[in-house]
Design an enzyme around this catalytic site. Structure first.
Site, mmCIF file in Angstrom:
data_model
loop_
_atom_site.group_PDB
_atom_site.id
_atom_site.type_symbol
_atom_site.label_atom_id
_atom_site.label_comp_id
_atom_site.label_asym_id
_atom_site.label_seq_id
_atom_site.Cartn_x
_atom_site.Cartn_y
_atom_site.Cartn_z
ATOM 1 C CG HIS A 308 -2.066 0.940 1.117
ATOM 2 N ND1 HIS A 308 -1.978 2.277 1.370
ATOM 3 C CD2 HIS A 308 -3.345 0.701 0.724
ATOM 4 C CE1 HIS A 308 -3.161 2.845 1.157
ATOM 5 N NE2 HIS A 308 -4.010 1.912 0.766
ATOM 6 C CG ASP A 366 -8.254 -4.307 -2.976
ATOM 7 O OD1 ASP A 366 -7.444 -3.411 -3.274
ATOM 8 O OD2 ASP A 366 -9.472 -4.126 -2.904
HETATM 9 C C1 SDX Z 1 -6.133 0.112 -2.986
HETATM 10 O O1 SDX Z 1 -4.369 4.610 -2.034
HETATM 11 C C2 SDX Z 1 -5.320 3.960 -1.425
HETATM 12 O O2 SDX Z 1 -5.735 4.275 -0.332
HETATM 13 C C3 SDX Z 1 -5.886 2.796 -2.211
HETATM 14 C C4 SDX Z 1 -6.897 1.935 -1.471
HETATM 15 C C5 SDX Z 1 -8.171 2.692 -1.207
HETATM 16 O O3 SDX Z 1 -8.910 2.285 -0.284
HETATM 17 O O4 SDX Z 1 -8.496 3.621 -1.988
HETATM 18 O O5 SDX Z 1 -6.361 1.511 -0.234
HETATM 19 C C6 SDX Z 1 -7.291 0.712 -2.279
HETATM 20 O O6 SDX Z 1 -5.874 0.477 -4.099
HETATM 21 C C7 SDX Z 1 -5.279 -0.882 -2.239
HETATM 22 C C8 SDX Z 1 -4.027 -1.349 -3.087
HETATM 23 C C9 SDX Z 1 -4.517 -2.439 -4.050
HETATM 24 N N1 SDX Z 1 -3.457 -2.790 -4.991
HETATM 25 C C10 SDX Z 1 -2.833 -3.999 -4.927
HETATM 26 O O7 SDX Z 1 -3.017 -4.828 -4.036
HETATM 27 C C11 SDX Z 1 -1.887 -4.251 -6.096
HETATM 28 C C12 SDX Z 1 -0.569 -4.817 -5.553
HETATM 29 N N2 SDX Z 1 0.092 -3.749 -4.801
HETATM 30 C C13 SDX Z 1 1.080 -2.959 -5.522
HETATM 31 O O8 SDX Z 1 0.788 -2.716 -6.844
HETATM 32 C C14 SDX Z 1 1.587 -1.765 -4.697
HETATM 33 O O9 SDX Z 1 1.815 -2.218 -3.441
HETATM 34 C C15 SDX Z 1 0.730 -0.519 -4.608
HETATM 35 C C16 SDX Z 1 0.385 0.022 -5.953
HETATM 36 C C17 SDX Z 1 -0.503 -0.782 -3.850
HETATM 37 C C18 SDX Z 1 1.549 0.541 -3.858
HETATM 38 O O10 SDX Z 1 2.631 0.802 -4.610
HETATM 39 P P1 SDX Z 1 3.690 1.948 -4.159
HETATM 40 O O11 SDX Z 1 3.410 2.495 -2.838
HETATM 41 O O12 SDX Z 1 3.811 2.884 -5.299
HETATM 42 O O13 SDX Z 1 4.950 1.114 -3.916
HETATM 43 P P2 SDX Z 1 5.937 0.725 -5.046
HETATM 44 O O14 SDX Z 1 5.165 0.261 -6.245
HETATM 45 O O15 SDX Z 1 6.895 1.848 -5.204
HETATM 46 O O16 SDX Z 1 6.618 -0.544 -4.377
HETATM 47 C C19 SDX Z 1 7.628 -0.359 -3.397
HETATM 48 C C20 SDX Z 1 8.476 -1.618 -3.500
HETATM 49 C C21 SDX Z 1 8.863 -1.914 -4.945
HETATM 50 O O17 SDX Z 1 10.087 -2.636 -4.888
HETATM 51 P P3 SDX Z 1 11.446 -1.751 -5.187
HETATM 52 O O18 SDX Z 1 11.270 -1.131 -6.550
HETATM 53 O O19 SDX Z 1 11.506 -0.740 -4.059
HETATM 54 O O20 SDX Z 1 12.556 -2.782 -5.144
HETATM 55 O O21 SDX Z 1 7.692 -2.754 -3.070
HETATM 56 C C22 SDX Z 1 7.486 -3.642 -4.161
HETATM 57 C C23 SDX Z 1 7.805 -2.869 -5.427
HETATM 58 O O22 SDX Z 1 8.286 -3.739 -6.435
HETATM 59 N N3 SDX Z 1 6.090 -4.030 -4.117
HETATM 60 C C24 SDX Z 1 5.653 -5.287 -4.284
HETATM 61 C C25 SDX Z 1 4.263 -5.208 -4.117
HETATM 62 N N4 SDX Z 1 3.911 -3.937 -3.854
HETATM 63 C C26 SDX Z 1 5.044 -3.217 -3.863
HETATM 64 N N5 SDX Z 1 6.299 -6.439 -4.571
HETATM 65 C C27 SDX Z 1 5.506 -7.539 -4.678
HETATM 66 N N6 SDX Z 1 4.173 -7.553 -4.526
HETATM 67 C C28 SDX Z 1 3.517 -6.408 -4.243
HETATM 68 N N7 SDX Z 1 2.199 -6.417 -4.095
#
Ligand code: SDX
Length: 431
Positions: A308, A366
């Site tokens: 998140h 989710d």
């Molecule tokens: C919702 O914003 C909100 O409040 C949203 C929400 C709401 O109620 O409105 O809470 C609802 O959208 C919840 C999130 C649902 N999405 C997912 O579950 C999809 C999977 N999650 C990721 O796509 C990700 O965690 C995000 C998009 C949710 C958050 O991404 P960020 O904060 O931009 O973090 P990032 O993409 O920069 O990741 C940071 C690191 C990265 O690694 P590095 O590049 O630092 O080496 O963490 C890794 C990412 O690769 N990472 C994951 C991961 N999420 C982040 N690695 C594996 N699996 C994951 N799910």
């Protein structure tokens, strides 16, 4: 705006600026950079807005480190346990918990706006049967801007009030009719003798050929899912609604924009993607392979329902959702549901893995919601429409707050331009 006595000094080159610092009632201070470009000739740079406060708001507060979510100051776990969705809607819209009389009046007003203009059925029938219900919701909600002209003058508080009630009331009907259309069943009209969640379940699962009695346990689980998704500060879809509304656009069109943004798998679309991922994993022994894929930078696979932007500890909604999943599946006698077992084992393994611990990746809202929705009988394609239905009150509350703000301005970010500098046109024969 809060306290204006504190300042921050920003120095670059020969320039030194004193910028006001505002202190909130909760959360980090903000440095007010509104005059930065005018006084300093520079922009800030924050793709994805990870360090940017886009507005001031009194609706929802999130502390990502503590895993805290408050709606008008009330913790989400208390609201999920003691309140119900329409009462939370009232709280988000008006700022206080309603009296019994206020609640009855509000519920009556919502109940009496659940029907759609009959002509709007034509929009559903214009889609292919295999259209994703989110595509239908974007289309039909946008089309409301062509039907309800008596609630689109955003400068009129009464119009804003009516538009808010209409959207909250009609979203379940739109979502249910999108589902019915996709499975070739007749659309079921809302009933005024049913509560909000029961009405939605009946519109989704009743058929004209027989009576349908709503299971109260299902209705309670459905209502709790609505509550847990109601609002969440300035997330991507809420920010989309605010930006669209900042131009003075039609409120229904702005909500349609929010629905479109929510659809993405990184946002609200994650609930569908998460259940499909859990099904693809299939059994507990397959989990390690997927954990490794999620950690592999060369593999686009991510654990859906994990991570998140704000929560760097647990998502409080996921905790409540997990309890609800246990309750619903136990009451259904399917507590050994293989998908739930995979989800629980995946969570356990991931939360012991240094990759996820170091990156502060925890289950989000989710991760468990799809398991409950699946148990209630919904296909995965309906998961995100249910999220959209639930979040409508959040979008609307944030929209009303912004429109009512006399300082409201059209949103217009700038950029770090990395393209070509000025050059002259070259005729095709000279290229
Ligand atoms: C919702 O914003 C909100 O409040 C949203 C929400 C709401 O109620 O409105 O809470 C609802 O959208 C919840 C999130 C649902 N999405 C997912 O579950 C999809 C999977 N999650 C990721 O796509 C990700 O965690 C995000 C998009 C949710 C958050 O991404 P960020 O904060 O931009 O973090 P990032 O993409 O920069 O990741 C940071 C690191 C990265 O690694 P590095 O590049 O630092 O080496 O963490 C890794 C990412 O690769 N990472 C994951 C991961 N999420 C982040 N690695 C594996 N699996 C994951 N799910």
């Amino acid at each position: 705006m809060a306290d204006m006595t504190k300042t921050a000094t920003l120095s670059f080159g020969d320039t030194s600026l004193e910028l006001p610092v505002h202190s909130p009632t909760a959360g980090p201070d903000v440095i007010d950079i509104r005059k930065l470009y005018a006084q300093g000739g520079v922009f800030t740079y924050d793709p994805g807005f990870t360090s940017t406060a886009s507005c001031d708001s009194t609706i929802t507060y999130i502390d990502g480190d503590k895993g805290e979510l408050l709606h008008r100051g009330y913790p989400i776990d208390q609201l999920a346990e003691k309140s119900h969705y329409l009462e939370v809607c009232y709280l988000l819209l008006y700022g206080e918990l309603p009296s019994a009389e206020q609640l009855e009046d509000f519920e009556c007003r919502v109940t009496n706006h659940t029907m759609l203009h009959e002509q709007m059925q034509n929009f559903f029938r214009g889609f292919r049967r295999d259209a994703h219900p989110m595509a239908i919701m974007v289309g039909v909600v946008g089309a409301m801007s062509a039907f309800y002209h008596d609630s689109t003058d955003i400068t009129d508080p009464w119009h804003r009030e009516v538009a808010s009630i209409r959207l909250i009331a009609k979203m379940p009907t739109i979502a249910a009719w999108a589902y019915k259309y996709s499975i070739g069943q007749p659309m079921v009209y809302p009933r005024n003798d049913l509560d909000y969640a029961s009405n939605f379940l009946r519109m989704c699962f009743a058929v004209p050929a027989e009576d349908y009695v709503v299971n109260p346990i299902f209705a309670r689980a459905m209502d709790r899912i609505f509550t847990l998704h109601a609002d969440h500060e300035q997330n991507a879809s809420t920010s989309t609604v605010r930006l669209a509304a900042s131009s003075g656009a039609n409120p229904f069109a702005c909500i349609a924009a929010g629905i479109a943004c929510l659809w993405g798998p990184a946002h609200g679309g994650a609930n569908q993607a998460c259940l499909e991922m859990l099904r693809e994993i299939g059994t507990v022994d397959q989990i390690p392979e997927y954990i490794e894929r999620a950690k592999d930078k060369d593999d686009p696979f991510r654990l859906m329902g994990f991570g998140h932007r704000v929560y760097k500890n647990f998502d409080p909604r996921a905790k409540v959702m997990k309890q609800s999943a246990d309750e619903v599946l136990e009451l259904l006698g399917v507590e050994d549901n293989p998908t739930l077992q995979v989800a629980k084992e995946l969570e356990r393994i991931a939360l012991e893995d240094p990759y996820f611990v170091d990156k502060k990746l925890y289950p989000n809202v989710d991760f468990y919601s799809g398991i409950i929705l699946d148990a209630l009988g919904f296909p995965t394609a309906m998961f995100t429409p249910i999220f959209a239905l639930s979040r409508t009150v959040g979008w609307i509350s944030q929209w009303k707050e912004m429109i009512a703000d006399p300082q409201m301005k059209i949103g217009r970010p700038r950029q770090l331009y990395m393209g070509e500098t000025r050059r002259d046109y070259v005729d095709v024969e000279n290229r």
